[in-house]
Write a protein that holds these residues in place. Structure first.
Motif, PDB file in Angstrom:
ATOM      1  N   GLU A   1      -2.061 -10.378 -10.112  1.00 12.70           N
ATOM      2  CA  GLU A   1      -1.204  -9.287  -9.635  1.00 12.70           C
ATOM      3  C   GLU A   1       0.106  -9.256 -10.435  1.00 12.70           C
ATOM      4  O   GLU A   1       0.515  -8.229 -10.956  1.00 12.70           O
ATOM      5  N   GLN A   2       0.741 -10.429 -10.543  1.00  4.72           N
ATOM      6  CA  GLN A   2       2.022 -10.529 -11.270  1.00  4.72           C
ATOM      7  C   GLN A   2       1.865 -10.092 -12.724  1.00  4.72           C
ATOM      8  O   GLN A   2       2.774  -9.502 -13.320  1.00  4.72           O
ATOM      9  N   MET A   3       0.700 -10.378 -13.321  1.00  2.00           N
ATOM     10  CA  MET A   3       0.456 -10.033 -14.730  1.00  2.00           C
ATOM     11  C   MET A   3       0.006  -8.583 -14.894  1.00  2.00           C
ATOM     12  O   MET A   3      -0.274  -8.144 -16.007  1.00  2.00           O
ATOM     13  N   GLY A   4      -0.122  -7.865 -13.772  1.00  2.00           N
ATOM     14  CA  GLY A   4      -0.489  -6.449 -13.867  1.00  2.00           C
ATOM     15  C   GLY A   4      -1.981  -6.203 -14.039  1.00  2.00           C
ATOM     16  O   GLY A   4      -2.397  -5.133 -14.485  1.00  2.00           O
ATOM     17  N   VAL A   5      -2.804  -7.207 -13.714  1.00  2.00           N
ATOM     18  CA  VAL A   5      -4.255  -7.032 -13.791  1.00  2.00           C
ATOM     19  C   VAL A   5      -4.909  -7.458 -12.460  1.00  2.00           C
ATOM     20  O   VAL A   5      -5.997  -8.027 -12.450  1.00  2.00           O
ATOM     21  N   GLY A   6      -4.215  -7.137 -11.364  1.00  2.00           N
ATOM     22  CA  GLY A   6      -4.658  -7.542 -10.033  1.00  2.00           C
ATOM     23  C   GLY A   6      -6.018  -6.984  -9.653  1.00  2.00           C
ATOM     24  O   GLY A   6      -6.708  -7.532  -8.795  1.00  2.00           O
ATOM     25  N   ASP A   7      -6.428  -5.893 -10.294  1.00  2.01           N
ATOM     26  CA  ASP A   7      -7.713  -5.260  -9.950  1.00  2.01           C
ATOM     27  C   ASP A   7      -8.858  -5.741 -10.855  1.00  2.01           C
ATOM     28  O   ASP A   7      -9.959  -5.213 -10.793  1.00  2.01           O
ATOM     29  N   LYS A   8      -8.612  -6.739 -11.697  1.00  8.24           N
ATOM     30  CA  LYS A   8      -9.623  -7.120 -12.702  1.00  8.24           C
ATOM     31  C   LYS A   8     -10.344  -8.434 -12.388  1.00  8.24           C
ATOM     32  O   LYS A   8     -11.117  -8.935 -13.208  1.00  8.24           O
ATOM     33  N   GLY A   9     -10.099  -8.987 -11.206  1.00  7.76           N
ATOM     34  CA  GLY A   9     -10.653 -10.301 -10.872  1.00  7.76           C
ATOM     35  C   GLY A   9     -12.165 -10.409 -11.030  1.00  7.76           C
ATOM     36  O   GLY A   9     -12.682 -11.442 -11.441  1.00  7.76           O
ATOM     37  N   ASP A  10     -12.884  -9.330 -10.707  1.00 11.01           N
ATOM     38  CA  ASP A  10     -14.353  -9.380 -10.771  1.00 11.01           C
ATOM     39  C   ASP A  10     -14.889  -8.942 -12.129  1.00 11.01           C
ATOM     40  O   ASP A  10     -16.098  -9.004 -12.362  1.00 11.01           O
ATOM     41  N   SER A  11     -14.019  -8.480 -13.021  1.00 13.91           N
ATOM     42  CA  SER A  11     -14.486  -8.010 -14.341  1.00 13.91           C
ATOM     43  C   SER A  11     -14.848  -9.187 -15.225  1.00 13.91           C
ATOM     44  O   SER A  11     -14.364 -10.306 -15.037  1.00 13.91           O
ATOM     45  N   LYS A  12     -15.676  -8.895 -16.217  1.00 14.32           N
ATOM     46  CA  LYS A  12     -15.959  -9.880 -17.262  1.00 14.32           C
ATOM     47  C   LYS A  12     -14.969  -9.636 -18.411  1.00 14.32           C
ATOM     48  O   LYS A  12     -14.533  -8.483 -18.625  1.00 14.32           O
ATOM     49  N   PRO A  13     -14.602 -10.664 -19.178  1.00 14.80           N
ATOM     50  CA  PRO A  13     -13.650 -10.470 -20.280  1.00 14.80           C
ATOM     51  C   PRO A  13     -14.022  -9.317 -21.218  1.00 14.80           C
ATOM     52  O   PRO A  13     -13.153  -8.594 -21.700  1.00 14.80           O
ATOM     53  N   SER A  14     -15.333  -9.120 -21.452  1.00  8.50           N
ATOM     54  CA  SER A  14     -15.759  -8.052 -22.375  1.00  8.50           C
ATOM     55  C   SER A  14     -15.394  -6.657 -21.874  1.00  8.50           C
ATOM     56  O   SER A  14     -15.394  -5.701 -22.650  1.00  8.50           O
ATOM     57  N   GLN A  15     -15.088  -6.551 -20.581  1.00  6.52           N
ATOM     58  CA  GLN A  15     -14.732  -5.234 -20.022  1.00  6.52           C
ATOM     59  C   GLN A  15     -13.227  -4.968 -20.095  1.00  6.52           C
ATOM     60  O   GLN A  15     -12.760  -3.937 -19.605  1.00  6.52           O
ATOM     61  N   LEU A  16     -12.477  -5.878 -20.711  1.00  5.50           N
ATOM     62  CA  LEU A  16     -11.011  -5.748 -20.746  1.00  5.50           C
ATOM     63  C   LEU A  16     -10.515  -5.357 -22.129  1.00  5.50           C
ATOM     64  O   LEU A  16     -11.136  -5.696 -23.143  1.00  5.50           O
ATOM     65  N   SER A  17      -9.357  -4.695 -22.174  1.00  6.67           N
ATOM     66  CA  SER A  17      -8.686  -4.414 -23.457  1.00  6.67           C
ATOM     67  C   SER A  17      -8.026  -5.702 -23.956  1.00  6.67           C
ATOM     68  O   SER A  17      -7.908  -6.686 -23.193  1.00  6.67           O
ATOM     69  N   GLY A  18      -7.558  -5.680 -25.212  1.00  4.89           N
ATOM     70  CA  GLY A  18      -6.873  -6.850 -25.781  1.00  4.89           C
ATOM     71  C   GLY A  18      -5.666  -7.257 -24.952  1.00  4.89           C
ATOM     72  O   GLY A  18      -5.476  -8.440 -24.644  1.00  4.89           O
ATOM     73  N   GLY A  19      -4.857  -6.274 -24.560  1.00  6.95           N
ATOM     74  CA  GLY A  19      -3.654  -6.566 -23.768  1.00  6.95           C
ATOM     75  C   GLY A  19      -4.023  -7.162 -22.410  1.00  6.95           C
ATOM     76  O   GLY A  19      -3.351  -8.078 -21.923  1.00  6.95           O
ATOM     77  N   GLN A  20      -5.108  -6.633 -21.808  1.00  4.39           N
ATOM     78  CA  GLN A  20      -5.539  -7.173 -20.499  1.00  4.39           C
ATOM     79  C   GLN A  20      -6.054  -8.608 -20.647  1.00  4.39           C
ATOM     80  O   GLN A  20      -5.791  -9.459 -19.794  1.00  4.39           O
ATOM     81  N   LYS A  21      -6.785  -8.874 -21.744  1.00  3.01           N
ATOM     82  CA  LYS A  21      -7.267 -10.247 -21.974  1.00  3.01           C
ATOM     83  C   LYS A  21      -6.079 -11.204 -22.112  1.00  3.01           C
ATOM     84  O   LYS A  21      -6.090 -12.319 -21.597  1.00  3.01           O
ATOM     85  N   GLN A  22      -5.045 -10.738 -22.827  1.00  2.00           N
ATOM     86  CA  GLN A  22      -3.836 -11.549 -23.006  1.00  2.00           C
ATOM     87  C   GLN A  22      -3.211 -11.871 -21.648  1.00  2.00           C
ATOM     88  O   GLN A  22      -2.828 -13.010 -21.374  1.00  2.00           O
ATOM     89  N   ARG A  23      -3.134 -10.863 -20.769  1.00  6.64           N
ATOM     90  CA  ARG A  23      -2.544 -11.064 -19.438  1.00  6.64           C
ATOM     91  C   ARG A  23      -3.366 -12.066 -18.616  1.00  6.64           C
ATOM     92  O   ARG A  23      -2.811 -12.908 -17.912  1.00  6.64           O
ATOM     93  N   VAL A  24      -4.707 -11.949 -18.734  1.00  6.49           N
ATOM     94  CA  VAL A  24      -5.583 -12.888 -18.022  1.00  6.49           C
ATOM     95  C   VAL A  24      -5.393 -14.308 -18.582  1.00  6.49           C
ATOM     96  O   VAL A  24      -5.322 -15.284 -17.829  1.00  6.49           O
ATOM     97  N   ALA A  25      -5.278 -14.407 -19.916  1.00  7.42           N
ATOM     98  CA  ALA A  25      -5.086 -15.721 -20.548  1.00  7.42           C
ATOM     99  C   ALA A  25      -3.766 -16.348 -20.084  1.00  7.42           C
ATOM    100  O   ALA A  25      -3.689 -17.562 -19.861  1.00  7.42           O
ATOM    101  N   ILE A  26      -2.738 -15.530 -19.910  1.00  7.87           N
ATOM    102  CA  ILE A  26      -1.447 -16.049 -19.415  1.00  7.87           C
ATOM    103  C   ILE A  26      -1.606 -16.523 -17.966  1.00  7.87           C
ATOM    104  O   ILE A  26      -1.166 -17.616 -17.603  1.00  7.87           O
ATOM    105  N   ALA A  27      -2.279 -15.689 -17.148  1.00  3.26           N
ATOM    106  CA  ALA A  27      -2.493 -16.074 -15.737  1.00  3.26           C
ATOM    107  C   ALA A  27      -3.261 -17.395 -15.683  1.00  3.26           C
ATOM    108  O   ALA A  27      -2.929 -18.290 -14.893  1.00  3.26           O
ATOM    109  N   ARG A  28      -4.288 -17.548 -16.533  1.00  4.54           N
ATOM    110  CA  ARG A  28      -5.079 -18.790 -16.527  1.00  4.54           C
ATOM    111  C   ARG A  28      -4.203 -19.995 -16.909  1.00  4.54           C
ATOM    112  O   ARG A  28      -4.286 -21.055 -16.296  1.00  4.54           O
ATOM    113  N   ALA A  29      -3.333 -19.794 -17.912  1.00  2.02           N
ATOM    114  CA  ALA A  29      -2.463 -20.893 -18.354  1.00  2.02           C
ATOM    115  C   ALA A  29      -1.450 -21.278 -17.268  1.00  2.02           C
ATOM    116  O   ALA A  29      -0.932 -22.394 -17.266  1.00  2.02           O
TER     117      ALA A  29
END
Ligand SMILES: Nc1ncnc2c1ncn2[C@@H]1O[C@H](COP(=O)(O)OP(=O)(O)OP(=O)(O)O)[C@@H](O)[C@H]1O
Length: 221
Positions: A128-156
Motif C-alpha cells: 500500500e505504502q509503495m503504491g501497489v496495494g492492489d497487486k498482491g495477487d499479481s505475478k511479476p510478469s503482469q507488472l510494469s518496470g516501475g511496479q516491479k521496482q516498488r514490489v522489490a522495495i516492499a520485499r526489501a
C-alpha cells in the motif's frame, strides 16, 4: 546507529579497485555512490551485502560486525548483520512463479521472522505504502518496470532493515517513473532508514535533493 565501512581494500589480481577506503551512512541520510562504469560501485555494494569478501578492513552496522580488521565474524553475527540490510537489485530479482505477496513473504517466513498473519499484514501495508496495494495477487510478469521496482522495495523492507541498498535503481525506468521512485526513496529516508544507492545517473542525484554524494574516484587515494 550507522553503517561504518573502515579502511576497506579490495583488488582483483593486480587491479586495485578500492584502497583503504572509509565511509559512513547515518540514519535518515541518503548516500549516493556515483561513478563511471568499472569504477567499483558494484564491488563496494557487494562487499557491504556480503556477496563479495573484503581483502582487509571492517564493515559494521549499529555495532554488529560483518568483518572486523579483515576477520569475518561467526555465522550468528553475520546473520544479525544481514538482517539489518535490505537490498533492491538492479533487475529486481522477483521470483516469477510466485505472486507479489508470496515474493514478500518467502524470506521472512523461512527465517521465522514473525507469524504468518503478522507478515501478511506487513506485506499488505508495505505494498500500500509503495503504491501497489492492489497487486498482491499479481505475478511479476503482469507488472510494469516501475511496479516491479516498488514490489522489490516492499520485499526489501519486510524484515524492517536499518539500511536499504539500491543497485542502479533507475537504469530500466523512464524519466517520469524515476521521479516517482526518487520520491519513494526520500519518503523511506524520512522514516529514519539509512539509504545507500549506487548509480551513474546524475538525474537521479538531482531528484534526491540533499543526498550525500560519494564519488568512486575517492576509492583509491
Ligand atoms: N569478480 C571479479 N573478478 C575480477 N575482476 C572484477 C570482478 N568484479 C569486478 N571486477 C573488476 O573490478 C572493477 C570494478 O568493477 P565494478 O563492477 O565494481 O564497477 P562498477 O562501477 O559497478 O561498474 P558498472 O557501472 O559497469 O556496473 C572493474 O575493473 C572490474 O573489471
Amino acid at each position: 546507529m550507522s553503517l561504518i565501512v573502515k579502511d576497506v581494500s579490495k583488488q582483483f589480481g593486480n587491479n586495485v579497485v578500492i584502497s583503504n577506503y572509509s565511509m559512513e551512512v547515518a540514519p535518515g541520510e541518503i548516500t549516493v555512490i556515483l561513478g563511471e562504469s568499472g569504477s567499483g560501485k558494484t564491488t563496494i555494494l557487494r562487499m557491504i551485502n556480503h556477496l563479495e569478501e573484503v581483502d582487509k578492513g571492517s564493515i559494521s552496522i549499529d555495532d554488529t560486525y560483518l568483518v572486523k580488521d579483515g576477520e569475518y565474524q561467526d555465522n550468528q553475527s553475520i546473520k544479525d548483520y544481514q538482517y539489518k540490510i535490505g537490498l533492491v537489485f538492479q533487475d529486481y530479482q522477483l521470483f516469477p512463479n510466485l505472486s507479489v505477496t508470496e515474493n514478500l513473504l518467502l524470506a521472512p517466513l523461512s527465517n521465522k521472522f514473525a507469524d504468518k498473519a503478522v507478515l501478511e499484514e506487513r506485506a499488505a501495508s508495505l505494498l500500500e505504502q509503495m503504491g501497489v496495494g492492489d497487486k498482491g495477487d499479481s505475478k511479476p510478469s503482469q507488472l510494469s518496470g516501475g511496479q516491479k521496482q516498488r514490489v522489490a522495495i516492499a520485499r526489501a523492507m519486510m524484515m524492517n532493515p536499518s539500511l536499504l541498498c539500491f543497485d542502479e535503481p533507475t537504469s530500466a525506468l523512464d524519466e517520469k517513473t524515476v521521479g516517482k521512485i526518487a520520491e519513494l526513496i526520500t519518503q523511506l529516508s524520512n522514516q529514519g532508514i539509512m539509504i545507500l544507492i549506487i548509480t551513474h545517473d546524475n538525474e537521479l542525484v538531482k531528484l534526491l535533493g540533499d543526498a550525500r554524494v560519494i564519488r568512486t574516484t575517492e576509492f583509491i587515494k
